[in-house]
Design a protein around this motif. Sequence first.
Motif, PDB file in Angstrom:
ATOM      1  N   GLY A   1      11.460  28.696  31.617  1.00 45.23           N
ATOM      2  CA  GLY A   1      12.228  29.625  32.431  1.00 45.23           C
ATOM      3  C   GLY A   1      12.829  30.762  31.633  1.00 45.23           C
ATOM      4  O   GLY A   1      13.838  31.336  32.028  1.00 45.23           O
ATOM      5  N   GLN A   2      12.177  31.121  30.508  1.00 40.99           N
ATOM      6  CA  GLN A   2      12.702  32.199  29.668  1.00 40.99           C
ATOM      7  C   GLN A   2      12.744  33.526  30.416  1.00 40.99           C
ATOM      8  O   GLN A   2      13.609  34.365  30.195  1.00 40.99           O
ATOM      9  N   TYR A   3      11.771  33.725  31.322  1.00 40.50           N
ATOM     10  CA  TYR A   3      11.721  34.930  32.150  1.00 40.50           C
ATOM     11  C   TYR A   3      11.701  34.491  33.602  1.00 40.50           C
ATOM     12  O   TYR A   3      11.249  33.390  33.943  1.00 40.50           O
ATOM     13  N   CYS A   4      12.155  35.355  34.493  1.00 38.73           N
ATOM     14  CA  CYS A   4      12.122  35.017  35.918  1.00 38.73           C
ATOM     15  C   CYS A   4      12.175  36.297  36.748  1.00 38.73           C
ATOM     16  O   CYS A   4      13.174  37.026  36.712  1.00 38.73           O
ATOM     17  N   VAL A   5      11.110  36.579  37.468  1.00 33.74           N
ATOM     18  CA  VAL A   5      11.059  37.714  38.392  1.00 33.74           C
ATOM     19  C   VAL A   5      11.431  37.213  39.785  1.00 33.74           C
ATOM     20  O   VAL A   5      10.988  36.137  40.209  1.00 33.74           O
TER      21      VAL A   5
ATOM     22  N   GLN B   1      16.468  27.090  31.064  1.00 32.19           N
ATOM     23  CA  GLN B   1      16.284  27.306  29.628  1.00 32.19           C
ATOM     24  C   GLN B   1      16.912  26.211  28.756  1.00 32.19           C
ATOM     25  O   GLN B   1      16.218  25.581  27.962  1.00 32.19           O
ATOM     26  N   PRO B   2      18.212  25.941  28.866  1.00 33.51           N
ATOM     27  CA  PRO B   2      18.793  24.965  27.949  1.00 33.51           C
ATOM     28  C   PRO B   2      18.346  23.533  28.197  1.00 33.51           C
ATOM     29  O   PRO B   2      18.240  22.741  27.267  1.00 33.51           O
TER      30      PRO B   2
ATOM     31  N   ALA C   1      11.201  33.350  43.576  1.00 29.23           N
ATOM     32  CA  ALA C   1      11.542  33.365  42.150  1.00 29.23           C
ATOM     33  C   ALA C   1      10.372  32.780  41.369  1.00 29.23           C
ATOM     34  O   ALA C   1       9.810  31.756  41.760  1.00 29.23           O
ATOM     35  N   TYR C   2      10.006  33.454  40.270  1.00 28.89           N
ATOM     36  CA  TYR C   2       8.858  33.026  39.460  1.00 28.89           C
ATOM     37  C   TYR C   2       9.312  32.790  38.011  1.00 28.89           C
ATOM     38  O   TYR C   2       9.102  33.625  37.138  1.00 28.89           O
ATOM     39  N   PRO C   3       9.963  31.646  37.720  1.00 25.93           N
ATOM     40  CA  PRO C   3      10.344  31.371  36.329  1.00 25.93           C
ATOM     41  C   PRO C   3       9.106  31.071  35.477  1.00 25.93           C
ATOM     42  O   PRO C   3       8.103  30.536  35.964  1.00 25.93           O
ATOM     43  N   ALA C   4       9.183  31.437  34.200  1.00 28.40           N
ATOM     44  CA  ALA C   4       8.080  31.175  33.271  1.00 28.40           C
ATOM     45  C   ALA C   4       8.011  29.689  32.954  1.00 28.40           C
ATOM     46  O   ALA C   4       9.017  29.046  32.662  1.00 28.40           O
ATOM     47  N   ASP C   5       6.805  29.151  32.994  1.00 33.00           N
ATOM     48  CA  ASP C   5       6.587  27.737  32.665  1.00 33.00           C
ATOM     49  C   ASP C   5       6.274  27.606  31.175  1.00 33.00           C
ATOM     50  O   ASP C   5       6.306  28.574  30.423  1.00 33.00           O
ATOM     51  N   TYR C   6       5.898  26.389  30.747  1.00 34.48           N
ATOM     52  CA  TYR C   6       5.558  26.156  29.349  1.00 34.48           C
ATOM     53  C   TYR C   6       4.298  26.918  28.963  1.00 34.48           C
ATOM     54  O   TYR C   6       3.431  27.206  29.805  1.00 34.48           O
TER      55      TYR C   6
END
Length: 381
Positions: free
Chosen positions: A152-156, A146-147, A171-176
């Motif tokens: 990567g605001q969300y990640c399951v 995130q920073p 792990a599935y971080p959110a992309d752009y």
Amino acid sequence: PLLERYFAEFPAFADFDWTAISARRIDPLLERFNALAPEHRRQAFEVFRRVEPLATSTGTQALIEAGRKKDDSIPGKLAAMQNGRDRALWISLEHPDVIDPARTLARIDSLSKKFWETRQGLPVMDIEVTDSMKAELSRQIIDLFQPEQCRGQYCVVEHVRREGGIDCFFAYPADYLKDWEGYDSHGQFERGNNNPAFKILFAYHSMDGKLDTYSPGGRKMRDRLAHIFTRSVLGADQELALADLDCFDLEILKDPNLTFPTDPSDHIALVRIQSLRLKFHGSHPSTIEVSIEGRRREGSIHAVIAEKFRDPQAAMASATVSSAVLQAFILAPSGRESSLCFRLSAPSFCDLEDAPEEQVLRRYLRVWKIEKDADRLATAA
């Protein structure tokens, strides 16, 4: 037979003559399929879409592993079938609950090897995976991306335990944010945007304290992710060492008397050098690749070198082998012969994958003294 069994539930196939078709004569089947109601066609396509990725050698291995957890007899039944599509469709009909776990395993095994790295030195322990453990791993991954990258605001995080004491964490971080255009299930055209996920995978080997990390982004990123996993899942914080890479001695391929012995039980009729890339040094450095015709069984790379080079011994002495392609001729149970080519490059590249015959050849690299004293780079695949 499996298609006949699957379509038996559709009224449109009640009077269909299955003796009128064969593997190469499917027009009557296609015509009857196209006559199905749209919702029945969609239903069939969904089944075929789910099993098609498992209709490969990698998919068969995934079906065997996932099936064994449910019933010890499944692997033997799958091995007796003649092709991957039969195996995948049979599992879909007999054990539909095995499909999703097998698809997960197949996705692991099909991930590009260039984004895998193995680290050693983790605690050797059995872990009990909990929701809070996965939540902490998710939180630390979000804090990493995130920073710095504004994604990567969300990640399951999901967990699968594989044979051999391997705990795999997806792990599935959110992309752009990404725009999309398409149709919904009712055929209505839509536009929108969403945050697709990108993939990170950790595979912890509880028996020897190794960790395989899969992630695009380079070694530094995988190193940071490996330390995040160690802290959040194992409760440790320590230095991790990269595993030794394979190391290949391609110089022995310059020997015209070199042979590639194999065990007859492996049904390998012949192994030969199909191509050599030679790097010449000195005042006029250059690279030359010498190849022989791969479609013909006859031919020797060293015979070509002896014919084309003015002084073959001097030329080979002044060159190093930077890359080579080996060709293996393999006998199928039917007696039909096929060939398989694979490339080796110094110091450690090998493009053999996970198909059974490729793994057999991979083991022979040490027998042939091509692979020097180093263990294979371990991955979850």
